[in-house]
Motif scaffolding. Structure first.
Motif, PDB file in Angstrom:
ATOM      1  N   ALA A   1       0.587  -0.985   0.157  1.00 46.25           N
ATOM      2  CA  ALA A   1       0.013   0.115  -0.469  1.00 46.25           C
ATOM      3  C   ALA A   1       0.768   1.092  -0.012  1.00 46.25           C
ATOM      4  CB  ALA A   1      -0.496   0.283   1.242  1.00 46.25           C
ATOM      5  N   ASP A   2       1.827   1.713  -1.029  1.00 45.20           N
ATOM      6  CA  ASP A   2       2.551   2.441  -1.154  1.00 45.20           C
ATOM      7  C   ASP A   2       2.289   3.442  -2.619  1.00 45.20           C
ATOM      8  OD1 ASP A   2       3.046   0.966  -3.685  1.00 45.20           O
ATOM      9  OD2 ASP A   2       4.603   0.226  -2.596  1.00 45.20           O
ATOM     10  N   GLY A   3       1.243   3.551  -2.528  1.00 39.75           N
ATOM     11  CA  GLY A   3       0.597   4.470  -3.913  1.00 39.75           C
ATOM     12  C   GLY A   3       1.212   4.156  -5.144  1.00 39.75           C
ATOM     13  N   ASN A   4       1.929   3.195  -5.182  1.00 46.64           N
ATOM     14  CA  ASN A   4       2.855   2.990  -6.642  1.00 46.64           C
ATOM     15  C   ASN A   4       1.427   2.860  -7.644  1.00 46.64           C
ATOM     16  OD1 ASN A   4       4.004   1.522  -8.878  1.00 46.64           O
ATOM     17  ND2 ASN A   4       5.244   0.096  -7.908  1.00 46.64           N
ATOM     18  N   GLN A   5       1.158   3.812  -8.753  1.00 46.21           N
ATOM     19  CA  GLN A   5       0.149   3.803  -9.834  1.00 46.21           C
ATOM     20  C   GLN A   5       0.212   2.733 -10.799  1.00 46.21           C
ATOM     21  OE1 GLN A   5       0.675   7.458 -11.066  1.00 46.21           O
ATOM     22  NE2 GLN A   5       0.043   8.550  -9.400  1.00 46.21           N
ATOM     23  N   GLY A   6       1.505   1.692 -10.952  1.00 49.17           N
ATOM     24  CA  GLY A   6       1.393   0.924 -11.396  1.00 49.17           C
ATOM     25  C   GLY A   6       0.289  -0.552 -10.599  1.00 49.17           C
ATOM     26  N   HIS A   7       0.295  -0.342  -9.846  1.00 45.96           N
ATOM     27  CA  HIS A   7      -0.898  -1.212  -8.800  1.00 45.96           C
ATOM     28  C   HIS A   7      -2.035  -1.116  -8.924  1.00 45.96           C
ATOM     29  CE1 HIS A   7       2.721  -2.177  -5.718  1.00 45.96           C
ATOM     30  NE2 HIS A   7       3.161  -2.870  -6.692  1.00 45.96           N
ATOM     31  N   GLY A   8      -2.437  -2.440 -10.131  1.00 48.35           N
ATOM     32  CA  GLY A   8      -3.808  -2.674 -10.364  1.00 48.35           C
ATOM     33  C   GLY A   8      -4.145  -3.496  -9.854  1.00 48.35           C
ATOM     34  N   PHE A   9      -6.043  -3.437  -9.445  1.00 49.75           N
ATOM     35  CA  PHE A   9      -6.322  -4.757  -9.474  1.00 49.75           C
ATOM     36  C   PHE A   9      -8.044  -5.031  -8.306  1.00 49.75           C
ATOM     37  CE2 PHE A   9      -4.041  -3.376  -5.166  1.00 49.75           C
ATOM     38  CZ  PHE A   9      -5.080  -2.976  -4.439  1.00 49.75           C
ATOM     39  N   TYR A  10      -8.793  -5.450  -9.651  1.00 52.81           N
ATOM     40  CA  TYR A  10     -10.491  -6.260  -8.772  1.00 52.81           C
ATOM     41  C   TYR A  10     -10.820  -6.022  -7.390  1.00 52.81           C
ATOM     42  CZ  TYR A  10     -14.968  -5.415 -10.473  1.00 52.81           C
ATOM     43  OH  TYR A  10     -15.972  -4.366 -10.948  1.00 52.81           O
ATOM     44  N   MET A  11     -11.427  -5.690  -6.821  1.00 54.26           N
ATOM     45  CA  MET A  11     -11.697  -5.864  -5.957  1.00 54.26           C
ATOM     46  C   MET A  11     -13.239  -6.599  -5.280  1.00 54.26           C
ATOM     47  SD  MET A  11      -9.548  -5.479  -3.162  1.00 54.26           S
ATOM     48  CE  MET A  11     -10.820  -5.684  -1.565  1.00 54.26           C
ATOM     49  N   ASN A  12     -12.821  -7.678  -5.132  1.00 57.33           N
ATOM     50  CA  ASN A  12     -14.240  -8.460  -4.901  1.00 57.33           C
ATOM     51  C   ASN A  12     -15.641  -8.941  -3.745  1.00 57.33           C
ATOM     52  OD1 ASN A  12     -14.165  -9.152  -8.001  1.00 57.33           O
ATOM     53  ND2 ASN A  12     -12.930 -10.182  -7.358  1.00 57.33           N
ATOM     54  N   PHE A  13     -16.286  -8.026  -3.437  1.00 57.53           N
ATOM     55  CA  PHE A  13     -17.762  -8.724  -2.122  1.00 57.53           C
ATOM     56  C   PHE A  13     -18.270  -9.050  -2.007  1.00 57.53           C
ATOM     57  CE2 PHE A  13     -14.973  -3.958  -2.079  1.00 57.53           C
ATOM     58  CZ  PHE A  13     -13.946  -4.690  -0.448  1.00 57.53           C
ATOM     59  N   PHE A  14     -18.684 -10.953  -1.375  1.00 53.43           N
ATOM     60  CA  PHE A  14     -19.018 -11.351  -1.260  1.00 53.43           C
ATOM     61  C   PHE A  14     -20.056 -11.447  -0.062  1.00 53.43           C
ATOM     62  CE2 PHE A  14     -15.826 -12.034  -4.019  1.00 53.43           C
ATOM     63  CZ  PHE A  14     -16.465 -12.996  -5.666  1.00 53.43           C
ATOM     64  N   THR A  15     -21.085 -11.705   0.160  1.00 57.82           N
ATOM     65  CA  THR A  15     -22.198 -11.616   1.211  1.00 57.82           C
ATOM     66  C   THR A  15     -22.350 -13.018   0.818  1.00 57.82           C
ATOM     67  OG1 THR A  15     -24.291 -11.084  -0.164  1.00 57.82           O
ATOM     68  CG2 THR A  15     -23.346  -9.522   0.772  1.00 57.82           C
ATOM     69  N   ASN A  16     -22.621 -13.747   2.805  1.00 61.29           N
ATOM     70  CA  ASN A  16     -23.154 -15.261   2.518  1.00 61.29           C
ATOM     71  C   ASN A  16     -23.868 -15.208   3.922  1.00 61.29           C
ATOM     72  OD1 ASN A  16     -21.545 -15.088   5.445  1.00 61.29           O
ATOM     73  ND2 ASN A  16     -20.355 -14.439   4.476  1.00 61.29           N
ATOM     74  N   GLY A  17     -24.346 -16.290   3.624  1.00 54.31           N
ATOM     75  CA  GLY A  17     -25.523 -16.150   5.303  1.00 54.31           C
ATOM     76  C   GLY A  17     -27.093 -14.969   4.953  1.00 54.31           C
ATOM     77  N   GLY A  18     -27.210 -14.631   4.154  1.00 52.85           N
ATOM     78  CA  GLY A  18     -28.701 -14.160   3.901  1.00 52.85           C
ATOM     79  C   GLY A  18     -27.850 -12.457   3.757  1.00 52.85           C
ATOM     80  N   THR A  19     -26.744 -12.458   4.438  1.00 50.56           N
ATOM     81  CA  THR A  19     -26.478 -10.626   4.470  1.00 50.56           C
ATOM     82  C   THR A  19     -26.871  -9.900   2.720  1.00 50.56           C
ATOM     83  OG1 THR A  19     -24.700 -11.528   6.057  1.00 50.56           O
ATOM     84  CG2 THR A  19     -24.524  -9.217   4.963  1.00 50.56           C
ATOM     85  N   THR A  20     -26.689  -9.186   3.032  1.00 53.79           N
ATOM     86  CA  THR A  20     -27.302  -8.241   2.268  1.00 53.79           C
ATOM     87  C   THR A  20     -26.307  -6.342   2.460  1.00 53.79           C
ATOM     88  OG1 THR A  20     -29.156  -6.678   2.144  1.00 53.79           O
ATOM     89  CG2 THR A  20     -29.718  -9.036   1.265  1.00 53.79           C
ATOM     90  N   ILE A  21     -26.226  -5.931   0.925  1.00 53.99           N
ATOM     91  CA  ILE A  21     -24.860  -4.769   1.084  1.00 53.99           C
ATOM     92  C   ILE A  21     -26.490  -3.689   0.747  1.00 53.99           C
ATOM     93  CG2 ILE A  21     -23.022  -3.232   0.695  1.00 53.99           C
ATOM     94  CD1 ILE A  21     -22.087  -6.322  -0.064  1.00 53.99           C
TER      95      ILE A  21
END
Length: 219
Positions: free
Chosen positions: A144-164
């Motif tokens: 987590a150093d602000g490197n502008q060459g680092h890119g990735f996709y974050m995924n958030f999954f719910t479970n057990g009936g939880t919803t966002i």
């Protein structure tokens, strides 16, 4: 408390507990979500969406190329993107809210992770999860150093009936840049319906059991 009320309380408590689960997250490669059937918001038309997914500000879409020294597009992103920060006309916090039953999945492409990048997920007024840029970078096995060459996709999954119901992006410095927000609308889980129906059935059964006999009615 009467038997019928007790049974109803048990049924509803069970349904509530089934909804109190959690959210898991992961980081994957690529600029878009790998989850099938999602809706993706690219921000390329310069407008924030409305309807099922609605944003609370119109000052978070950054033009192509960004603002030098303030925000920079995630790697390999040559279109408009979403950003929160403390200068350059940005806002320090912006949320996306989901209508209906909420979302069962949410994801976004991000770049240059910094510790001061924060994302918070809610179900109603209850905070489900809050992570910062360090957590996100760790998920992607980068710093987590602000490197502008680092890119990735974050995924958030719910479970057990939880919803966002809401996701808030915030940054105490410049900046938290994301793009290609994706989501899937939540569908009530069958076991939740089954539990509620079972509870109502028990209440109906208890009511029939407590109905006075004909002799009780006349004497």
């Amino acid at each position: 408390m009467s038997l019928s009320k007790t049974l109803l309380a048990i049924a509803l408590t069970g349904a509530a507990l089934s909804a109190q689960a959690g959210v898991t997250y992961s980081a994957t490669s690529g600029t878009t979500s790998g989850v099938s059937g999602v809706t993706t918001i690219t921000f390329d038309d310069g407008l924030l969406p409305s309807g099922f997914a609605s944003y609370d500000t119109t000052h978070a879409i950054i033009p192509v190329g960004g603002y030098p020294g303030e925000s920079a597009p995630p790697p390999n992103d040559s279109t408009r993107y979403f950003s929160v920060g403390v200068s350059g006309g940005q806002v320090s916090s912006s949320s996306v809210s989901f209508a209906g039953n909420g979302a069962s999945y949410f994801g976004y492409y991000m770049g240059s992770p910094d510790n001061y990048n924060v994302v918070t997920l809610y179900s109603g007024n209850t905070m489900l999860l809050q992570i910062n840029g360090t957590n996100m970078a760790q998920a992607a096995s980068v710093l987590a150093d602000g490197n502008q060459g680092h890119g990735f996709y974050m995924n958030f999954f719910t479970n057990g009936g939880t919803t966002i119901s809401r996701v808030t992006f915030s940054s105490s410095a410049n900046a938290f840049e994301t793009d290609n927000h994706a989501f899937a609308a939540a569908v009530p889980e069958p076991e939740t319906y089954a539990m509620l129906l079972t509870g109502l059935g028990l209440v109906g059964f208890a009511s029939r059991r407590r109905r006075p006999s004909s002799e009780e009615c006349f004497y």
